[in-house]
Write an enzyme that holds these catalytic residues in place. Structure first.
Site, PDB file in Angstrom:
ATOM      1  N   ASN A 171      30.911  -5.777  86.919  1.00 38.22           N
ATOM      2  CA  ASN A 171      30.125  -4.718  86.254  1.00 38.22           C
ATOM      3  C   ASN A 171      28.503  -5.252  86.855  1.00 38.22           C
ATOM      4  O   ASN A 171      28.004  -6.144  86.774  1.00 38.22           O
ATOM      5  CB  ASN A 171      29.944  -5.082  84.708  1.00 38.22           C
TER       6      ASN A 171
ATOM      7  N   GLY B 238      27.597  -2.213  81.947  1.00 35.66           N
ATOM      8  CA  GLY B 238      28.126  -3.013  80.946  1.00 35.66           C
ATOM      9  C   GLY B 238      27.953  -4.479  81.338  1.00 35.66           C
ATOM     10  O   GLY B 238      28.453  -5.388  80.794  1.00 35.66           O
ATOM     11  N   GLN B 239      27.098  -4.803  82.353  1.00 33.14           N
ATOM     12  CA  GLN B 239      26.931  -6.265  82.627  1.00 33.14           C
ATOM     13  C   GLN B 239      25.933  -6.678  81.369  1.00 33.14           C
ATOM     14  O   GLN B 239      25.098  -6.289  81.303  1.00 33.14           O
ATOM     15  CB  GLN B 239      26.156  -6.411  83.918  1.00 33.14           C
TER      16      GLN B 239
ATOM     17  N   HIS C 274      29.718 -12.323  88.447  1.00 34.25           N
ATOM     18  CA  HIS C 274      31.032 -12.613  88.227  1.00 34.25           C
ATOM     19  C   HIS C 274      31.957 -11.482  88.368  1.00 34.25           C
ATOM     20  O   HIS C 274      31.618 -10.390  88.229  1.00 34.25           O
ATOM     21  CB  HIS C 274      31.025 -13.115  86.831  1.00 34.25           C
TER      22      HIS C 274
HETATM   23  P1  5GP Z   1      29.678  -8.700  81.777  1.00 32.28           P
HETATM   24  O1  5GP Z   1      29.902  -7.868  80.483  1.00 32.28           O
HETATM   25  O2  5GP Z   1      28.401  -9.247  82.129  1.00 32.28           O
HETATM   26  O3  5GP Z   1      30.583  -8.082  82.951  1.00 32.28           O
HETATM   27  O4  5GP Z   1      30.788  -9.951  81.581  1.00 32.28           O
HETATM   28  C1  5GP Z   1      30.412 -11.047  80.830  1.00 32.28           C
HETATM   29  C2  5GP Z   1      31.624 -11.862  80.305  1.00 32.28           C
HETATM   30  O5  5GP Z   1      31.448 -13.106  80.064  1.00 32.28           O
HETATM   31  C3  5GP Z   1      32.402 -11.267  79.097  1.00 32.28           C
HETATM   32  O6  5GP Z   1      33.646 -10.707  79.440  1.00 32.28           O
HETATM   33  C4  5GP Z   1      32.181 -12.403  78.303  1.00 32.28           C
HETATM   34  O7  5GP Z   1      33.344 -12.254  77.261  1.00 32.28           O
HETATM   35  C5  5GP Z   1      32.065 -13.402  78.985  1.00 32.28           C
HETATM   36  N1  5GP Z   1      31.289 -14.810  78.425  1.00 32.28           N
HETATM   37  C6  5GP Z   1      30.370 -14.711  77.674  1.00 32.28           C
HETATM   38  N2  5GP Z   1      29.939 -15.879  77.434  1.00 32.28           N
HETATM   39  C7  5GP Z   1      30.922 -16.664  77.787  1.00 32.28           C
HETATM   40  C8  5GP Z   1      30.980 -18.074  77.665  1.00 32.28           C
HETATM   41  O8  5GP Z   1      30.153 -18.839  76.950  1.00 32.28           O
HETATM   42  N3  5GP Z   1      32.236 -18.561  78.065  1.00 32.28           N
HETATM   43  C9  5GP Z   1      33.177 -17.930  78.987  1.00 32.28           C
HETATM   44  N4  5GP Z   1      33.987 -18.493  79.260  1.00 32.28           N
HETATM   45  N5  5GP Z   1      32.897 -16.503  78.966  1.00 32.28           N
HETATM   46  C10 5GP Z   1      31.663 -15.910  78.591  1.00 32.28           C
END
Ligand code: 5GP
Ligand code: ZN
Length: 114
Positions: free
Chosen positions: A87, A93-94, A100
């Site tokens: 994302n 949706g990031q 990552h």
């Molecule tokens: P994005 O929405 O930026 O693509 O994804 C961020 C991801 O990080 C989400 O799927 C969320 O569940 C995960 N995430 C957020 N905080 C933490 C955390 O403290 N530990 C872990 N393992 N994952 C996290």
């Protein structure tokens, strides 16, 4: 980056269930899994998103993609199929602005994504 959640995971200041590691990449389970296998592959250094990763040192994006595939193999989803998602930007949706790759598998994944 002092205030970055994933930099804190790299620094072991915040715990995470690490499943795989290379010289410049780290993989750990997503805290809110969206599939039976849901692992995040990050760079150990701070890059805000996939666009910044694409501009990074030679081989770093390659290392992240190879780590994503290694994770899929380790999670047992490589044969049946898995998805690698970056994302990139709020509109996509990031929510965590440290690059990552989501590695998702273990269930039927529909297309198009939401
Ligand atoms: P994005 O929405 O930026 O693509 O994804 C961020 C991801 O990080 C989400 O799927 C969320 O569940 C995960 N995430 C957020 N905080 C933490 C955390 O403290 N530990 C872990 N393992 N994952 C996290
Ligand atoms: Zn960071």
């Amino acid at each position: 980056m002092n205030d970055c959640l994933f930099c804190k995971i790299v620094a072991k200041e915040i715990p995470a269930e690490i499943v795989y590691e290379t010289g410049r990449a780290l993989a750990f389970r997503d805290i809110n899994p969206q599939a039976p296998a849901h692992v995040l592959v990050i760079t150990k250094g701070h890059y805000s998103d996939a666009a910044a990763l694409a501009d990074a040192d030679d081989g770093l994006a390659d290392e992240v993609l190879k780590a994503a595939h290694a994770v899929a193999v380790m999670e047992g989803v490589a044969e049946e199929g898995y998805r690698v998602v970056f994302n990139t930007g709020p509109g996509a949706g990031q929510t965590v602005f440290h690059v990552h790759a989501h590695v998702l598998g273990g269930r039927a994944l529909t297309w198009p994504p939401g």
